[in-house]
Motif scaffolding. Structure first.
Motif, PDB file in Angstrom:
ATOM      1  N   ASP A  21      14.166  -5.092  -6.422  1.00 11.83           N
ATOM      2  CA  ASP A  21      14.810  -6.222  -5.753  1.00 11.83           C
ATOM      3  C   ASP A  21      13.886  -6.931  -4.775  1.00 11.83           C
ATOM      4  OD1 ASP A  21      14.612  -4.393  -3.746  1.00 11.83           O
ATOM      5  OD2 ASP A  21      16.698  -4.534  -3.103  1.00 11.83           O
ATOM      6  N   ARG A  22      12.626  -6.528  -4.761  1.00 13.58           N
ATOM      7  CA  ARG A  22      11.703  -7.201  -3.839  1.00 13.58           C
ATOM      8  C   ARG A  22      10.294  -7.180  -4.401  1.00 13.58           C
ATOM      9  NH1 ARG A  22      12.679  -4.477   1.525  1.00 13.58           N
ATOM     10  NH2 ARG A  22      14.713  -4.050   0.613  1.00 13.58           N
ATOM     11  N   GLU A  23       9.491  -8.097  -3.872  1.00 17.11           N
ATOM     12  CA  GLU A  23       8.112  -8.202  -4.341  1.00 17.11           C
ATOM     13  C   GLU A  23       7.321  -6.958  -3.989  1.00 17.11           C
ATOM     14  OE1 GLU A  23       6.208 -11.701  -2.865  1.00 17.11           O
ATOM     15  OE2 GLU A  23       7.071 -12.977  -4.423  1.00 17.11           O
ATOM     16  N   ARG A  24       6.480  -6.547  -4.930  1.00 14.42           N
ATOM     17  CA  ARG A  24       5.528  -5.472  -4.680  1.00 14.42           C
ATOM     18  C   ARG A  24       4.147  -6.015  -4.981  1.00 14.42           C
ATOM     19  NH1 ARG A  24       8.696  -1.890  -1.863  1.00 14.42           N
ATOM     20  NH2 ARG A  24      10.630  -1.519  -2.994  1.00 14.42           N
ATOM     21  N   LEU A  25       3.129  -5.267  -4.569  1.00 15.64           N
ATOM     22  CA  LEU A  25       1.753  -5.683  -4.802  1.00 15.64           C
ATOM     23  C   LEU A  25       1.270  -5.048  -6.106  1.00 15.64           C
ATOM     24  CD1 LEU A  25      -0.100  -7.500  -3.112  1.00 15.64           C
ATOM     25  CD2 LEU A  25      -1.051  -5.424  -2.106  1.00 15.64           C
ATOM     26  N   LEU A  26       0.871  -5.885  -7.073  1.00 19.28           N
ATOM     27  CA  LEU A  26       0.453  -5.394  -8.383  1.00 19.28           C
ATOM     28  C   LEU A  26      -1.027  -5.649  -8.599  1.00 19.28           C
ATOM     29  CD1 LEU A  26       3.313  -7.125 -10.439  1.00 19.28           C
ATOM     30  CD2 LEU A  26       3.354  -4.826  -9.460  1.00 19.28           C
ATOM     31  N   CYS A  27      -1.647  -4.778  -9.385  1.00 23.95           N
ATOM     32  CA  CYS A  27      -3.032  -5.010  -9.790  1.00 23.95           C
ATOM     33  C   CYS A  27      -3.033  -5.724 -11.133  1.00 23.95           C
ATOM     34  CB  CYS A  27      -3.804  -3.696  -9.896  1.00 23.95           C
ATOM     35  SG  CYS A  27      -5.500  -3.949 -10.463  1.00 23.95           S
ATOM     36  N   PRO A  28      -3.583  -6.957 -11.199  1.00 29.53           N
ATOM     37  CA  PRO A  28      -3.582  -7.694 -12.467  1.00 29.53           C
ATOM     38  C   PRO A  28      -4.549  -7.084 -13.481  1.00 29.53           C
ATOM     39  CG  PRO A  28      -4.804  -8.910 -10.803  1.00 29.53           C
ATOM     40  CD  PRO A  28      -4.231  -7.706 -10.117  1.00 29.53           C
ATOM     41  N   ASP A  29      -5.443  -6.211 -13.010  1.00 30.19           N
ATOM     42  CA  ASP A  29      -6.398  -5.593 -13.926  1.00 30.19           C
ATOM     43  C   ASP A  29      -5.787  -4.410 -14.664  1.00 30.19           C
ATOM     44  OD1 ASP A  29      -8.299  -7.402 -12.947  1.00 30.19           O
ATOM     45  OD2 ASP A  29      -8.828  -6.042 -11.310  1.00 30.19           O
ATOM     46  N   CYS A  30      -5.038  -3.612 -13.934  1.00 28.21           N
ATOM     47  CA  CYS A  30      -4.569  -2.368 -14.568  1.00 28.21           C
ATOM     48  C   CYS A  30      -3.056  -2.199 -14.504  1.00 28.21           C
ATOM     49  CB  CYS A  30      -5.252  -1.157 -13.931  1.00 28.21           C
ATOM     50  SG  CYS A  30      -4.699  -0.806 -12.255  1.00 28.21           S
ATOM     51  N   GLY A  31      -2.342  -3.087 -13.829  1.00 31.43           N
ATOM     52  CA  GLY A  31      -0.886  -3.003 -13.813  1.00 31.43           C
ATOM     53  C   GLY A  31      -0.309  -2.063 -12.764  1.00 31.43           C
ATOM     54  N   TYR A  32      -1.166  -1.426 -12.018  1.00 30.12           N
ATOM     55  CA  TYR A  32      -0.700  -0.489 -10.984  1.00 30.12           C
ATOM     56  C   TYR A  32       0.162  -1.200  -9.945  1.00 30.12           C
ATOM     57  CZ  TYR A  32      -1.127   2.885  -7.134  1.00 30.12           C
ATOM     58  OH  TYR A  32      -0.888   3.758  -6.112  1.00 30.12           O
ATOM     59  N   ILE A  33       1.275  -0.572  -9.581  1.00 30.13           N
ATOM     60  CA  ILE A  33       2.114  -1.102  -8.506  1.00 30.13           C
ATOM     61  C   ILE A  33       1.784  -0.340  -7.228  1.00 30.13           C
ATOM     62  CG2 ILE A  33       4.461  -1.471  -7.644  1.00 30.13           C
ATOM     63  CD1 ILE A  33       5.439  -1.345 -10.536  1.00 30.13           C
ATOM     64  N   ALA A  34       1.291  -1.045  -6.234  1.00 35.06           N
ATOM     65  CA  ALA A  34       0.966  -0.402  -4.959  1.00 35.06           C
ATOM     66  C   ALA A  34       2.171  -0.529  -4.033  1.00 35.06           C
ATOM     67  CB  ALA A  34      -0.266  -1.038  -4.337  1.00 35.06           C
ATOM     68  N   TYR A  35       3.012   0.483  -4.033  1.00 35.47           N
ATOM     69  CA  TYR A  35       4.119   0.473  -3.078  1.00 35.47           C
ATOM     70  C   TYR A  35       3.523   0.566  -1.693  1.00 35.47           C
ATOM     71  CZ  TYR A  35       7.485   0.945  -6.790  1.00 35.47           C
ATOM     72  OH  TYR A  35       8.251   0.703  -7.884  1.00 35.47           O
ATOM     73  N   GLN A  36       3.890  -0.393  -0.873  1.00 31.06           N
ATOM     74  CA  GLN A  36       3.378  -0.362   0.491  1.00 31.06           C
ATOM     75  C   GLN A  36       4.508   0.103   1.384  1.00 31.06           C
ATOM     76  OE1 GLN A  36       1.690  -4.474   0.265  1.00 31.06           O
ATOM     77  NE2 GLN A  36      -0.094  -3.440   1.148  1.00 31.06           N
ATOM     78  N   ASN A  37       4.302   1.233   1.982  1.00 28.59           N
ATOM     79  CA  ASN A  37       5.336   1.827   2.817  1.00 28.59           C
ATOM     80  C   ASN A  37       4.837   1.911   4.241  1.00 28.59           C
ATOM     81  OD1 ASN A  37       5.555   3.328  -0.097  1.00 28.59           O
ATOM     82  ND2 ASN A  37       7.552   2.942   0.812  1.00 28.59           N
ATOM     83  N   PRO A  38       5.756   2.004   5.164  1.00 25.57           N
ATOM     84  CA  PRO A  38       5.332   2.146   6.553  1.00 25.57           C
ATOM     85  C   PRO A  38       4.491   3.407   6.710  1.00 25.57           C
ATOM     86  CG  PRO A  38       7.684   1.675   6.404  1.00 25.57           C
ATOM     87  CD  PRO A  38       7.220   1.965   5.012  1.00 25.57           C
ATOM     88  N   LEU A  39       3.553   3.352   7.620  1.00 26.93           N
ATOM     89  CA  LEU A  39       2.686   4.491   7.875  1.00 26.93           C
ATOM     90  C   LEU A  39       3.141   5.217   9.134  1.00 26.93           C
ATOM     91  CD1 LEU A  39      -0.799   2.961   7.042  1.00 26.93           C
ATOM     92  CD2 LEU A  39       0.509   4.607   5.689  1.00 26.93           C
ATOM     93  N   ILE A  40       2.964   6.515   9.109  1.00 28.76           N
ATOM     94  CA  ILE A  40       3.328   7.356  10.249  1.00 28.76           C
ATOM     95  C   ILE A  40       2.070   7.673  11.051  1.00 28.76           C
ATOM     96  CG2 ILE A  40       4.324   9.536  10.999  1.00 28.76           C
ATOM     97  CD1 ILE A  40       5.757   9.658   8.263  1.00 28.76           C
ATOM     98  N   VAL A  41       2.114   7.387  12.334  1.00 29.19           N
ATOM     99  CA  VAL A  41       1.062   7.819  13.246  1.00 29.19           C
ATOM    100  C   VAL A  41       1.613   9.006  14.048  1.00 29.19           C
ATOM    101  CG1 VAL A  41      -0.183   7.202  15.368  1.00 29.19           C
ATOM    102  CG2 VAL A  41      -0.144   5.627  13.422  1.00 29.19           C
ATOM    103  N   VAL A  42       0.859  10.080  14.073  1.00 31.55           N
ATOM    104  CA  VAL A  42       1.261  11.262  14.832  1.00 31.55           C
ATOM    105  C   VAL A  42       0.273  11.487  15.967  1.00 31.55           C
ATOM    106  CG1 VAL A  42       2.615  12.466  13.082  1.00 31.55           C
ATOM    107  CG2 VAL A  42       0.125  12.655  13.043  1.00 31.55           C
ATOM    108  N   GLY A  43       0.801  11.811  17.137  1.00 25.55           N
ATOM    109  CA  GLY A  43      -0.058  12.012  18.293  1.00 25.55           C
ATOM    110  C   GLY A  43       0.631  12.850  19.339  1.00 25.55           C
ATOM    111  N   SER A  44      -0.018  12.980  20.483  1.00 28.50           N
ATOM    112  CA  SER A  44       0.553  13.844  21.515  1.00 28.50           C
ATOM    113  C   SER A  44       0.144  13.392  22.909  1.00 28.50           C
ATOM    114  CB  SER A  44       0.104  15.300  21.310  1.00 28.50           C
ATOM    115  OG  SER A  44      -1.301  15.403  21.378  1.00 28.50           O
ATOM    116  N   VAL A  45       1.011  13.711  23.858  1.00 27.96           N
ATOM    117  CA  VAL A  45       0.630  13.729  25.263  1.00 27.96           C
ATOM    118  C   VAL A  45       0.397  15.198  25.578  1.00 27.96           C
ATOM    119  CG1 VAL A  45       1.321  13.312  27.643  1.00 27.96           C
ATOM    120  CG2 VAL A  45       1.900  11.647  25.859  1.00 27.96           C
ATOM    121  N   ALA A  46      -0.875  15.568  25.612  1.00 31.22           N
ATOM    122  CA  ALA A  46      -1.255  16.977  25.748  1.00 31.22           C
ATOM    123  C   ALA A  46      -1.727  17.236  27.170  1.00 31.22           C
ATOM    124  CB  ALA A  46      -2.351  17.328  24.751  1.00 31.22           C
ATOM    125  N   THR A  47      -1.123  18.214  27.801  1.00 36.72           N
ATOM    126  CA  THR A  47      -1.448  18.490  29.203  1.00 36.72           C
ATOM    127  C   THR A  47      -2.062  19.878  29.369  1.00 36.72           C
ATOM    128  OG1 THR A  47       0.802  19.293  29.559  1.00 36.72           O
ATOM    129  CG2 THR A  47       0.366  17.003  30.112  1.00 36.72           C
TER     130      THR A  47
END
Lengths: 187, 187
Positions: A21-47
């Motif tokens: 139901d929505r646009e995805r990014l496709l490779c016109p060379d090989c047909g691969y669909i690159a699902y772009q999903n949110p990325l998770i950043v993990v970190g800490s306040v380390a004391t």
């Protein structure tokens, strides 16, 4: 791989794949669909035991030369807490024990979710990893507020401070305009 | 795109790109590096005014025919809470107001992080979306415990129950073996 490795290939055409139901990014060379999903950043306040907080001065862009919390992209097949511990090691050669989640920040503009943990340094022996120019332990009044790399670093430090001595807390979320205004006056 | 769209192309070779420290998936045709990152699932335990909980019977694999919470992959350029609300609409035509984070579950085996929110149904009018066979509101004693789709559905329902009437709670994380054993005896 051929010399095409360096050509501007890869998924680069936007189209709605069949059954979706929505646009995805496709490779016109090989047909691969690159699902772009949110990325998770993990970190800490380390004391450390004396309350000082681990910060790293970035050796890479964006915000090279500015101070940040040890944090980075979560990798596959690790837990969020393990990812935060890995980043503390990679960026500051710090061994940490992660605690509860301190904050969860939504940054929809760049499709990023940041999960910042409370953490305890297991040793005060720290050293700059390849992505840090230097690392240090900072008492609250020593924090270089004017040289922090990102708003979320500022936010997480404030939330850490507000939670000192409190127990079972809900994690912080993106601050309200009121909180931002209050923090601005405290600088 | 050519007919190659349906060929088994795309990133399929594992190699360590220059300057990196781990294998990534590369496309030998075009050189694209497919960074594979953990995916975020956003969902909710959404309750109506009488305390009944929204569940959806899955119309798709995996676990077709089993009951689940409204949840799914977070999309780009949305917040975690907005994603949970979108999923409630897509799967159950439910309008919800999301509250605090109820649980954060790590599933490193499949590189997934689930963020489950407390939510309030704004209307009891619900209907099956395309990915649901049926949807329903369930009182606690009506929940089809033997037909839940995933362990995390079970966990989140239990954690929701344990938090009723409590305020500022830390979100749940993966349950301990002790909690799992206790819950097993409660079925």
């Amino acid at each position: 791989m051929s010399d095409d490795t360096l050509s501007p290939g890869g998924p680069r055409v936007r189209a709605i794949p069949p059954g979706e139901d929505r646009e995805r990014l496709l490779c016109p060379d090989c047909g691969y669909i690159a699902y772009q999903n949110p990325l998770i950043v993990v970190g800490s306040v380390a004391t450390w035991e004396d309350g000082r907080i681990l910060l790293c001065r970035r050796a890479i862009e964006p915000r090279k030369g500015f101070w940040t919390l040890p944090a980075g992209y979560m990798e596959e097949r690790e837990s969020t807490a393990d990812g935060a511990a890995r980043e503390a090691w990679e960026e500051a050669r710090a061994r940490i024990a992660t605690g509860p989640l301190l904050a969860i920040y939504d940054i929809p503009r760049i499709s990023q979710v940041q999960l910042i943990f409370h953490a305890r340094l297991l040793s005060a022996d720290i050293a700059a990893g390849p992505e840090s120019e230097e690392v240090g332990l900072f008492a609250w009044e020593e924090i270089p507020w004017g040289e922090l790399a990102f708003p979320t670093v500022h936010w997480a430090l404030r939330e850490h401070r507000e939670r000192l001595g409190r127990g079972d807390c809900a994690p912080a979320v993106n601050p309200t305009p009121d909180a931002l205004a209050r923090w601005a006056t405290m600088l």
